[in-house]
Write a protein that holds these residues in place. Structure first.
Motif, PDB file in Angstrom:
ATOM      1  N   UNK A 575       0.832  -1.215   0.000  1.00  0.00           N
ATOM      2  CA  UNK A 575       0.000   0.000   0.000  1.00  0.00           C
ATOM      3  C   UNK A 575       0.863   1.261   0.000  1.00  0.00           C
ATOM      4  N   UNK A 576       1.859   1.272   0.885  1.00  0.00           N
ATOM      5  CA  UNK A 576       2.720   2.454   0.979  1.00  0.00           C
ATOM      6  C   UNK A 576       3.440   2.700  -0.346  1.00  0.00           C
ATOM      7  N   UNK A 591      12.031   0.877  -3.406  1.00  0.00           N
ATOM      8  CA  UNK A 591      12.768   0.422  -2.231  1.00  0.00           C
ATOM      9  C   UNK A 591      11.832  -0.285  -1.242  1.00  0.00           C
ATOM     10  N   UNK A 592      10.676   0.321  -0.972  1.00  0.00           N
ATOM     11  CA  UNK A 592       9.715  -0.266  -0.039  1.00  0.00           C
ATOM     12  C   UNK A 592       9.215  -1.611  -0.560  1.00  0.00           C
ATOM     13  N   UNK A 593       8.915  -1.677  -1.869  1.00  0.00           N
ATOM     14  CA  UNK A 593       8.416  -2.920  -2.448  1.00  0.00           C
ATOM     15  C   UNK A 593       9.480  -4.021  -2.384  1.00  0.00           C
ATOM     16  N   UNK A 604       0.159 -12.258  -2.134  1.00  0.00           N
ATOM     17  CA  UNK A 604      -0.816 -11.957  -3.183  1.00  0.00           C
ATOM     18  C   UNK A 604      -1.029 -10.461  -3.357  1.00  0.00           C
ATOM     19  N   UNK A 605      -1.117  -9.723  -2.256  1.00  0.00           N
ATOM     20  CA  UNK A 605      -1.384  -8.280  -2.349  1.00  0.00           C
ATOM     21  C   UNK A 605      -0.238  -7.568  -3.057  1.00  0.00           C
ATOM     22  N   UNK A 610       2.002  -4.967  -8.028  1.00  0.00           N
ATOM     23  CA  UNK A 610       3.068  -4.827  -9.025  1.00  0.00           C
ATOM     24  C   UNK A 610       2.538  -5.123 -10.423  1.00  0.00           C
ATOM     25  N   UNK A 611       1.685  -6.137 -10.530  1.00  0.00           N
ATOM     26  CA  UNK A 611       1.126  -6.481 -11.837  1.00  0.00           C
ATOM     27  C   UNK A 611       0.245  -5.362 -12.367  1.00  0.00           C
ATOM     28  N   UNK A 612      -0.623  -4.833 -11.505  1.00  0.00           N
ATOM     29  CA  UNK A 612      -1.554  -3.783 -11.924  1.00  0.00           C
ATOM     30  C   UNK A 612      -0.812  -2.519 -12.343  1.00  0.00           C
TER      31      UNK A 612
END
Length: 617
Positions: A575-576, A591-593, A604-605, A610-612
């Motif tokens: 989310x961030x 970096x956060x991802x 999954x989230x 990332x896909x979207x």
């Protein structure tokens, strides 16, 4: 060790209380007299003592009791024994006044207490103090009786006098004991006012002012006056920045008064900050589920004091929770190296204590084995994970251990055996059928067997239609199956049965926000959850996500940063990162991802985000 009067106030044994109950010559004579009324004296059947033996016994101490006093006390005791407590009280009190004997004053108060005559007890104490002005025992008893009778308005003078009589170096400890001593009184605000009056002379003295600020702050907390309590803490820290009392007060206030945390952090920035206070801060953060921040505090403690054995175990547990297996393993190994430093009690089957007597050493070691297994499982080393579980004796296996063993079986392709293990395996905590059903459902969820998990929990709910835990867990599986109507109905049923269930409010609000529908209702639900559990980082995450869906990006970013700092869970990172990405801060988002992916690559989230957004890490 607390000074004697502080120990007396807090109910701990003191020399004072021992002396108060000691038999005076008059009381001994009374007891002997009463015994002689009932039977022969103890020496009646013994041969007379020789002169030599009398000399060996030392000089005879003559009783202070004359005939008149003897018969007055004896008569009072007999009246009390016959139930004539009013006459007994009057006679005993008159005798006490005449003889100035503190034991008899106490006995008169006991008789008044037996008669449930609080006013008479207080009258006896006032006479006692007037007759023996130097008596500290009378002061202490007066305070106890006033508290028991809830006579708040009369407390000021005896409190002030009691502190005046303390040696200067013991006054602060006595002042600090007052909040606990006064905690049972009904009108908390009046208690605060009266105590403030009593302590006024000591609020200005350098030696006692910090103790006064801390005591008044605790009384203000008890009176539900957080702003007053915070003001006292601030003044105490301003007057003596190194004193622990005000910062401990601020720590106690943190759950209800977030502004108090800044005081704690300010103190901990000092080079002379005490380690126990940093550890207490870490525990407070833990209780608020702010695991990431608690870990930061423990790292600082362990960097300076690596001999803090129990802290290594806590750090290991935090790292397992945060899915940082490498650091978890290092911390847990360090704990096992130092575990022998903790005291062991050989008398209770291997359970033992640390130097403060607070830890079950055997239980801590077994927990370490369980955490080690989880850490290696997170690394994908199922063989080593199983070896750590094997270190727990079969007779000591409980449901969490059984569940971990089943998880390893399921991950190795033996789901049927894993399910059988949680259904039928022996566990020393004797889990009931419901606990086993929930564990089996979690196995199925971990393996993404959503339909089977749904049917299993639905069967359990049919047997107990009002089980809100089963309802909630079933709703979470319904969400994964895109059965949103079922999920919403289940969560609303939980809320109807348990209006204070913050998890249900949060889950329903988050689901609406995640699907980008009925956002005003989503915000109201999550705000309700936040009011019920204001420090839960996952609820803070939900609030941030709703604000993002509403287009309030700055507020969303603030909330999600706060949530990620408190608990850097991979879904919070997803989310961030998305908010940062949309706001153009793409380097930080990446970096956060990446940090989230390192913790849980197949989440999954995160993968959906990332896909979207068509992002490759």
């Amino acid at each position: 060790m607390l000074p004697r009067l502080a120990r007396a106030l807090t109910g701990q044994p003191t020399r004072l209380s021992t002396r108060r109950r000691a038999a005076t010559p008059i009381r001994l004579a009374c007891a002997a007299a009463l015994a002689s009324c009932l039977s022969l004296p103890a020496w009646a059947d013994e041969p007379p003592a020789s002169a030599d033996s009398k000399e060996a016994e030392g000089p005879i101490a003559n009783s202070a009791m004359d005939g008149s006093v003897f018969f007055d006390v004896l008569a009072a005791e007999m009246e009390a024994q016959n139930g004539d407590l009013g006459e007994a009280f009057g006679r005993m009190l008159a005798t006490a006044r005449r003889t100035r004997d503190e034991g008899l004053f106490q006995r008169s108060i006991e008789i008044a207490s037996q008669a449930r005559a609080g006013d008479k007890a207080l009258a006896a104490i006032k006479l006692w103090r007037a007759t023996v002005p130097e008596s500290t025992t009378a002061l202490l008893i007066q305070l106890r009786v006033l508290v028991q009778l809830d006579r708040t308005s009369e407390l000021s003078e005896p409190i002030r006098t009691l502190i005046e009589r303390e040696p200067a170096n013991e006054r602060s400890a006595t002042i600090a004991a007052l909040p606990r001593f006064l905690s049972t009184m009904a009108d908390k605000r009046k208690v605060l006012t009266v105590t403030e009056q009593a302590l006024a002379p000591y609020a200005k003295a350098e030696a006692t002012r910090t103790a006064v600020r801390t005591a008044l702050g605790r009384l203000a907390m008890a009176a539900d006056m957080p702003e007053t309590a915070l003001s006292q803490a601030r003044r105490g820290m301003a007057e003596d920045p190194s004193a622990p009392g005000p910062v401990l007060l601020a720590l106690e206030m943190m759950p209800k008064e977030p502004a108090a945390e800044a005081l704690v952090q300010g103190y901990l920035a000092r080079p002379d900050a005490l380690t126990p206070i940093r550890l207490a801060y870490a525990r407070s953060l833990d209780q608020q589920q702010r695991i990431g921040e608690a870990a930061v505090q423990l790292r600082e403690v362990l960097a300076k004091q690596p001999d803090q054995t129990a802290a290594w175990l806590s750090m290991g547990a935090y790292m397992v929770d945060l899915r940082e297996p490498a650091e978890a393993i290092r911390s847990l190994e360090q704990f096992l190296k130092q575990a022998n430093n903790l005291k062991s009690d050989a008398n209770d089957g291997g359970e033992g204590d640390d130097p403060d007597g607070k830890h079950d050493v055997r239980g801590m070691v077994e927990l370490t084995y369980l955490l080690m297994s989880q850490a290696y499982e997170q690394r994908g080393d199922l063989r080593t994970a199983g070896q750590w579980l094997d270190k727990i004796e079969p007779a000591r296996v409980d449901m969490p251990t059984l569940t971990r063993r089943a998880s390893l079986l399921a991950q190795s392709g033996q789901l049927a055996q894993a399910r059988a293990l949680v259904r039928e395996g022996a566990a020393r905590d004797e889990p009931d059928a419901r606990a086993r059903l929930l564990a089996e459902a979690q196995l199925l969820r971990d393996q993404r067997h959503w339909t089977e998990a749904y049917e299993l929990m639905l069967g359990g709910l049919r047997q107990d239609p009002n089980d809100t835990t089963l309802m909630y867990e079933l709703a979470m599986v319904a969400d994964r199956l895109n059965r949103y109507d079922d999920m919403e109905a289940l969560l609303r049923r939980v809320i109807a049965l348990k209006p204070d269930d913050h998890h249900a409010h949060n889950a329903l609000g988050y689901s609406l926000a995640d699907r980008n529908i009925r956002l005003d209702e989503a915000l109201a639900l999550v705000k309700k959850a936040s009011a019920l559990a204001p420090h839960d980082p996952f609820i803070v995450d939900s609030l941030g996500w709703v604000e993002f869906r509403l287009g309030h990006h700055d507020e969303a970013l603030k909330l999600l940063r706060r949530s990620h700092l408190a608990r850097p869970h991979v879904e919070v990172a997803a989310h961030l990162g998305e908010v940062l990405w949309v706001m153009g801060q793409k380097d930080e988002a990446l970096k956060i991802w990446r940090e989230g992916q390192a913790r849980e690559a197949d989440n999954d989230v995160l993968q959906e985000t990332l896909t979207r957004l068509k992002v490759k890490l």
